[in-house]
Design a protein around this motif. Structure first.
Motif, PDB file in Angstrom:
ATOM      1  N   ILE A  95       0.852  -1.185   0.000  1.00  0.00           N
ATOM      2  CA  ILE A  95       0.000   0.000   0.000  1.00  0.00           C
ATOM      3  C   ILE A  95       0.892   1.241   0.000  1.00  0.00           C
ATOM      4  CG2 ILE A  95      -1.787   1.270   1.266  1.00  0.00           C
ATOM      5  CD1 ILE A  95      -2.597  -1.498  -0.063  1.00  0.00           C
ATOM      6  N   THR A  96       0.567   2.187  -0.876  1.00  0.00           N
ATOM      7  CA  THR A  96       1.365   3.411  -0.990  1.00  0.00           C
ATOM      8  C   THR A  96       0.595   4.665  -0.608  1.00  0.00           C
ATOM      9  OG1 THR A  96       0.772   3.643  -3.327  1.00  0.00           O
ATOM     10  CG2 THR A  96       2.795   2.404  -2.818  1.00  0.00           C
ATOM     11  N   GLY A  97      -0.710   4.540  -0.369  1.00  0.00           N
ATOM     12  CA  GLY A  97      -1.508   5.710  -0.013  1.00  0.00           C
ATOM     13  C   GLY A  97      -2.982   5.375  -0.060  1.00  0.00           C
ATOM     14  N   GLY A  98      -3.796   6.402   0.013  1.00  0.00           N
ATOM     15  CA  GLY A  98      -5.238   6.221  -0.026  1.00  0.00           C
ATOM     16  C   GLY A  98      -5.822   5.992   1.354  1.00  0.00           C
ATOM     17  N   THR A  99      -7.138   5.802   1.388  1.00  0.00           N
ATOM     18  CA  THR A  99      -7.868   5.583   2.631  1.00  0.00           C
ATOM     19  C   THR A  99      -8.775   4.376   2.454  1.00  0.00           C
ATOM     20  OG1 THR A  99      -7.857   7.964   3.061  1.00  0.00           O
ATOM     21  CG2 THR A  99      -9.457   6.646   4.289  1.00  0.00           C
ATOM     22  N   LEU A 100      -8.735   3.468   3.412  1.00  0.00           N
ATOM     23  CA  LEU A 100      -9.561   2.266   3.354  1.00  0.00           C
ATOM     24  C   LEU A 100     -11.036   2.635   3.382  1.00  0.00           C
ATOM     25  CD1 LEU A 100      -9.291  -0.828   3.315  1.00  0.00           C
ATOM     26  CD2 LEU A 100      -9.455  -0.773   5.798  1.00  0.00           C
ATOM     27  N   ARG A 101     -11.788   2.055   2.427  1.00  0.00           N
ATOM     28  CA  ARG A 101     -13.227   2.330   2.323  1.00  0.00           C
ATOM     29  C   ARG A 101     -13.888   1.181   1.566  1.00  0.00           C
ATOM     30  NH1 ARG A 101     -13.488   2.174  -2.767  1.00  0.00           N
ATOM     31  NH2 ARG A 101     -12.275   3.476  -4.149  1.00  0.00           N
ATOM     32  N   PRO A 102     -15.234   1.048   1.640  1.00  0.00           N
ATOM     33  CA  PRO A 102     -15.935   0.032   0.844  1.00  0.00           C
ATOM     34  C   PRO A 102     -15.876   0.387  -0.643  1.00  0.00           C
ATOM     35  CG  PRO A 102     -17.349   0.900   2.597  1.00  0.00           C
ATOM     36  CD  PRO A 102     -16.132   1.771   2.521  1.00  0.00           C
ATOM     37  N   GLU A 103     -16.096  -0.603  -1.494  1.00  0.00           N
ATOM     38  CA  GLU A 103     -16.144  -0.358  -2.930  1.00  0.00           C
ATOM     39  C   GLU A 103     -17.382   0.466  -3.265  1.00  0.00           C
ATOM     40  OE1 GLU A 103     -15.691  -2.820  -7.105  1.00  0.00           O
ATOM     41  OE2 GLU A 103     -16.441  -3.880  -5.369  1.00  0.00           O
ATOM     42  N   VAL A 104     -17.205   1.443  -4.115  1.00  0.00           N
ATOM     43  CA  VAL A 104     -18.312   2.287  -4.547  1.00  0.00           C
ATOM     44  C   VAL A 104     -19.068   1.551  -5.655  1.00  0.00           C
ATOM     45  CG1 VAL A 104     -18.948   4.513  -5.548  1.00  0.00           C
ATOM     46  CG2 VAL A 104     -17.007   4.358  -3.965  1.00  0.00           C
ATOM     47  N   ASN A 105     -20.367   1.302  -5.441  1.00  0.00           N
ATOM     48  CA  ASN A 105     -21.226   0.639  -6.432  1.00  0.00           C
ATOM     49  C   ASN A 105     -20.648  -0.692  -6.909  1.00  0.00           C
ATOM     50  OD1 ASN A 105     -23.104   2.796  -6.422  1.00  0.00           O
ATOM     51  ND2 ASN A 105     -21.769   3.934  -7.803  1.00  0.00           N
ATOM     52  N   GLY A 106     -20.117  -1.475  -6.003  1.00  0.00           N
ATOM     53  CA  GLY A 106     -19.524  -2.753  -6.382  1.00  0.00           C
ATOM     54  C   GLY A 106     -19.940  -3.867  -5.434  1.00  0.00           C
ATOM     55  N   SER A 107     -19.281  -4.996  -5.571  1.00  0.00           N
ATOM     56  CA  SER A 107     -19.646  -6.171  -4.784  1.00  0.00           C
ATOM     57  C   SER A 107     -18.862  -6.303  -3.485  1.00  0.00           C
ATOM     58  CB  SER A 107     -19.439  -7.430  -5.629  1.00  0.00           C
ATOM     59  OG  SER A 107     -18.080  -7.554  -5.982  1.00  0.00           O
ATOM     60  N   VAL A 108     -17.861  -5.439  -3.245  1.00  0.00           N
ATOM     61  CA  VAL A 108     -17.084  -5.512  -2.012  1.00  0.00           C
ATOM     62  C   VAL A 108     -17.714  -4.600  -0.967  1.00  0.00           C
ATOM     63  CG1 VAL A 108     -14.843  -5.081  -0.933  1.00  0.00           C
ATOM     64  CG2 VAL A 108     -14.960  -6.158  -3.178  1.00  0.00           C
ATOM     65  N   ALA A 109     -18.239  -5.226   0.101  1.00  0.00           N
ATOM     66  CA  ALA A 109     -18.927  -4.482   1.153  1.00  0.00           C
ATOM     67  C   ALA A 109     -17.954  -3.819   2.119  1.00  0.00           C
ATOM     68  CB  ALA A 109     -19.864  -5.410   1.920  1.00  0.00           C
ATOM     69  N   GLU A 110     -16.790  -4.474   2.314  1.00  0.00           N
ATOM     70  CA  GLU A 110     -15.778  -3.913   3.209  1.00  0.00           C
ATOM     71  C   GLU A 110     -14.458  -4.607   2.954  1.00  0.00           C
ATOM     72  OE1 GLU A 110     -16.143  -4.930   7.416  1.00  0.00           O
ATOM     73  OE2 GLU A 110     -17.325  -6.680   6.872  1.00  0.00           O
ATOM     74  N   SER A 111     -13.380  -3.938   3.323  1.00  0.00           N
ATOM     75  CA  SER A 111     -12.046  -4.527   3.290  1.00  0.00           C
ATOM     76  C   SER A 111     -11.429  -4.317   4.659  1.00  0.00           C
ATOM     77  CB  SER A 111     -11.178  -3.880   2.216  1.00  0.00           C
ATOM     78  OG  SER A 111     -11.696  -4.160   0.934  1.00  0.00           O
ATOM     79  N   VAL A 112     -10.707  -5.335   5.141  1.00  0.00           N
ATOM     80  CA  VAL A 112     -10.119  -5.250   6.476  1.00  0.00           C
ATOM     81  C   VAL A 112      -8.750  -5.911   6.490  1.00  0.00           C
ATOM     82  CG1 VAL A 112     -12.357  -5.219   7.655  1.00  0.00           C
ATOM     83  CG2 VAL A 112     -11.194  -7.381   7.299  1.00  0.00           C
ATOM     84  N   TRP A 113      -7.909  -5.461   7.428  1.00  0.00           N
ATOM     85  CA  TRP A 113      -6.638  -6.107   7.700  1.00  0.00           C
ATOM     86  C   TRP A 113      -6.918  -7.226   8.688  1.00  0.00           C
ATOM     87  CZ3 TRP A 113      -2.435  -5.246   4.940  1.00  0.00           C
ATOM     88  CH2 TRP A 113      -2.350  -4.053   4.224  1.00  0.00           C
ATOM     89  N   THR A 114      -6.591  -8.445   8.303  1.00  0.00           N
ATOM     90  CA  THR A 114      -6.903  -9.625   9.107  1.00  0.00           C
ATOM     91  C   THR A 114      -5.614 -10.314   9.540  1.00  0.00           C
ATOM     92  OG1 THR A 114      -8.909  -9.920   7.792  1.00  0.00           O
ATOM     93  CG2 THR A 114      -8.164 -11.814   9.083  1.00  0.00           C
ATOM     94  N   PRO A 115      -5.447 -10.574  10.846  1.00  0.00           N
ATOM     95  CA  PRO A 115      -4.279 -11.341  11.276  1.00  0.00           C
ATOM     96  C   PRO A 115      -4.259 -12.695  10.562  1.00  0.00           C
ATOM     97  CG  PRO A 115      -5.353 -10.319  13.159  1.00  0.00           C
ATOM     98  CD  PRO A 115      -6.266 -10.130  11.974  1.00  0.00           C
ATOM     99  N   ILE A 116      -3.113 -13.071  10.041  1.00  0.00           N
ATOM    100  CA  ILE A 116      -3.014 -14.308   9.252  1.00  0.00           C
ATOM    101  C   ILE A 116      -3.518 -15.537  10.018  1.00  0.00           C
ATOM    102  CG2 ILE A 116      -1.387 -15.865   8.091  1.00  0.00           C
ATOM    103  CD1 ILE A 116       0.053 -13.303   7.088  1.00  0.00           C
TER     104      ILE A 116
END
Length: 155
Positions: A95-116
């Motif tokens: 990751i080089t920048g940006g802000t975590l957010r849900p996909e706009v008008n798409g199928s991804v409801a959320e993205s998260v950092w998950t411990p392996i």
């Protein structure tokens, strides 16, 4: 038989992996890697960066090619109800920048950092297991053994 060429991002930081919760056409959801279909005339390298931005809000840079996975999904297990081949190209990204957010008008409801270590308890796409195996073993051939589906692992 259907066919799909896709590019997937494996982003690991501090023993956590970035996962996206995808809402399925069947009404459920599962966890998967950010990524998706390579558009006609698009380079997979560019596609994975585009998909990360679209699905997570993050800007990303490709660090390396991890490998390629090809699997045929039987009609009885495919969301479309028709036999389908998915060829996935997996890239290690940062990751080089940006802000975590849900996909706009798409199928991804959320993205998260998950411990392996927590990944095994998630209802997830087999793509997650393939991506982790490639990132952890870095096979010279760019190929890992087939990941069987069932239980918490789905196509």
């Amino acid at each position: 038989m259907g066919f799909r060429l896709a590019a997937y991002a494996v982003c690991i930081e501090d023993e956590r992996i970035l996962l996206a919760r995808c809402v399925l056409p069947t009404g459920g959801s599962n966890w998967t890697l950010p990524g998706g279909k390579v558009e006609q005339a698009e380079d997979p390298f560019d596609a994975v960066i585009r998909e990360v931005v679209e699905e997570t809000g993050y800007d990303a840079a490709v660090e390396r090619l991890l490998g390629v996975d090809s699997r045929v999904i039987p009609a009885a297990e495919a969301w479309s109800g028709a036999e389908h081949q998915n060829v996935g190209i997996f890239y290690r990204v940062r990751i080089t920048g940006g802000t975590l957010r849900p996909e706009v008008n798409g199928s991804v409801a959320e993205s998260v950092w998950t411990p392996i270590p927590e990944v095994a308890r998630l209802c997830r796409s087999s793509l997650v297991d393939v991506g982790l195996a490639l990132a952890q073993t870095l096979p010279a051939t760019g190929h890992v053994a087939h990941v069987p589906v069932g239980g918490l692992i789905q196509h």
